[in-house]
Design a protein around this motif. Structure first.
Motif, PDB file in Angstrom:
ATOM      1  N   GLY A 137     -15.405 -26.591 -17.384  1.00  0.00           N
ATOM      2  CA  GLY A 137     -14.558 -26.827 -16.216  1.00  0.00           C
ATOM      3  C   GLY A 137     -13.405 -25.845 -16.130  1.00  0.00           C
ATOM      4  O   GLY A 137     -13.106 -25.310 -15.059  1.00  0.00           O
ATOM      5  N   ALA A 138     -12.772 -25.582 -17.260  1.00  0.00           N
ATOM      6  CA  ALA A 138     -11.643 -24.651 -17.281  1.00  0.00           C
ATOM      7  C   ALA A 138     -12.090 -23.237 -16.926  1.00  0.00           C
ATOM      8  O   ALA A 138     -11.480 -22.577 -16.076  1.00  0.00           O
ATOM      9  CB  ALA A 138     -10.970 -24.674 -18.652  1.00  0.00           C
ATOM     10  N   CYS A 139     -13.157 -22.775 -17.550  1.00  0.00           N
ATOM     11  CA  CYS A 139     -13.648 -21.415 -17.269  1.00  0.00           C
ATOM     12  C   CYS A 139     -14.172 -21.300 -15.840  1.00  0.00           C
ATOM     13  O   CYS A 139     -13.931 -20.302 -15.158  1.00  0.00           O
ATOM     14  CB  CYS A 139     -14.733 -21.027 -18.264  1.00  0.00           C
ATOM     15  N   GLY A 140     -14.874 -22.313 -15.384  1.00  0.00           N
ATOM     16  CA  GLY A 140     -15.383 -22.304 -14.014  1.00  0.00           C
ATOM     17  C   GLY A 140     -14.268 -22.295 -12.993  1.00  0.00           C
ATOM     18  O   GLY A 140     -14.334 -21.572 -11.988  1.00  0.00           O
ATOM     19  N   ILE A 184     -16.350 -16.168 -23.559  1.00  0.00           N
ATOM     20  CA  ILE A 184     -16.513 -15.899 -24.990  1.00  0.00           C
ATOM     21  C   ILE A 184     -15.501 -16.712 -25.792  1.00  0.00           C
ATOM     22  O   ILE A 184     -15.844 -17.325 -26.807  1.00  0.00           O
ATOM     23  CB  ILE A 184     -16.374 -14.382 -25.274  1.00  0.00           C
ATOM     24  N   VAL A 185     -14.255 -16.724 -25.325  1.00  0.00           N
ATOM     25  CA  VAL A 185     -13.222 -17.518 -25.998  1.00  0.00           C
ATOM     26  C   VAL A 185     -13.604 -18.998 -25.980  1.00  0.00           C
ATOM     27  O   VAL A 185     -13.458 -19.704 -26.984  1.00  0.00           O
ATOM     28  CB  VAL A 185     -11.838 -17.291 -25.347  1.00  0.00           C
ATOM     29  N   ALA A 186     -14.117 -19.477 -24.854  1.00  0.00           N
ATOM     30  CA  ALA A 186     -14.533 -20.882 -24.752  1.00  0.00           C
ATOM     31  C   ALA A 186     -15.643 -21.207 -25.746  1.00  0.00           C
ATOM     32  O   ALA A 186     -15.613 -22.243 -26.409  1.00  0.00           O
ATOM     33  CB  ALA A 186     -14.986 -21.196 -23.323  1.00  0.00           C
ATOM     34  N   ALA A 187     -16.618 -20.304 -25.867  1.00  0.00           N
ATOM     35  CA  ALA A 187     -17.717 -20.530 -26.816  1.00  0.00           C
ATOM     36  C   ALA A 187     -17.199 -20.577 -28.247  1.00  0.00           C
ATOM     37  O   ALA A 187     -17.608 -21.436 -29.044  1.00  0.00           O
ATOM     38  CB  ALA A 187     -18.777 -19.438 -26.662  1.00  0.00           C
TER      39      ALA A 187
END
Length: 179
Positions: A40-43, A5-8
């Motif tokens: 990439g970071a979230c994954g 959610i933060v990434a989005a």
């Protein structure tokens, strides 16, 4: 779910900024690169979370991912050594390669990751020393302070992550693992 959610929201932030100011002027490529970095970071964080669920381990991974993300973004967006297109910034790819390849070699085990992150901090420091010794980026207005401060900042993040991995190695999930 929170990191996604933060990434989005982060991915949409430049779009909102472009509605209110001319300072933010992103093209399709900027959104694609930023989106790829966020994925990439979230994954990476999600993968590491599956390896271990301990608080220290997750914090260590979080610090590592954030440090890598910021280092990549700064190198691409504005450059640390000179401008963003200055070739010396590619040395930071070597710093990240040590972290990534080291992580694979030690199979993300916390004791090994602690050592990998210390090596990453040393590589970060070495890049700063090389840049300063060779006068790389010296035409920039903030030289040499930008290199000194950012080298210290990123080295501190890598060392914080190493310390957290060391703590994670002492957690019950990893206490029986070989050092």
């Amino acid at each position: 779910m929170a990191p996604w959610i933060v990434a989005a929201l982060l991915w949409l932030l430049p779009l909102v900024a472009m509605m209110f100011t001319d300072e933010a002027n992103w093209g399709e490529t900027d959104f694609i690169v930023f989106g790829t970095m966020l994925l990439g970071a979230c994954g990476t964080y999600e993968l590491a979370e599956k390896v271990a669920g301990g608080i220290a381990y997750r914090a260590a991974v979080g610090v590592t991912v954030v440090a890598a993300f910021i280092l990549i973004w700064m190198s691409l967006a504005v450059g640390i050594i000179g401008a963003e297109d200055y070739p010396a910034n590619l040395m930071y790819g070597g710093v990240l390669a040590i972290a990534v390849l080291g992580g694979f070699i030690v199979r993300l085990q916390p004791h090994g990751m602690a050592q990998v992150l210390v090596a990453t901090a040393l590589a970060q420091t070495l890049v700063g020393i090389i840049a300063l010794s060779a006068g790389l980026g010296s035409t920039g207005g903030n030289w040499p302070w930008v290199i000194v401060v950012l080298t210290g900042f990123f080295s501190a993040l890598w060392l914080l992550s190493a310390w957290l991995f060391r703590k994670a190695a002492q957690e019950p999930a990893f206490a029986g693992a070989a050092p």
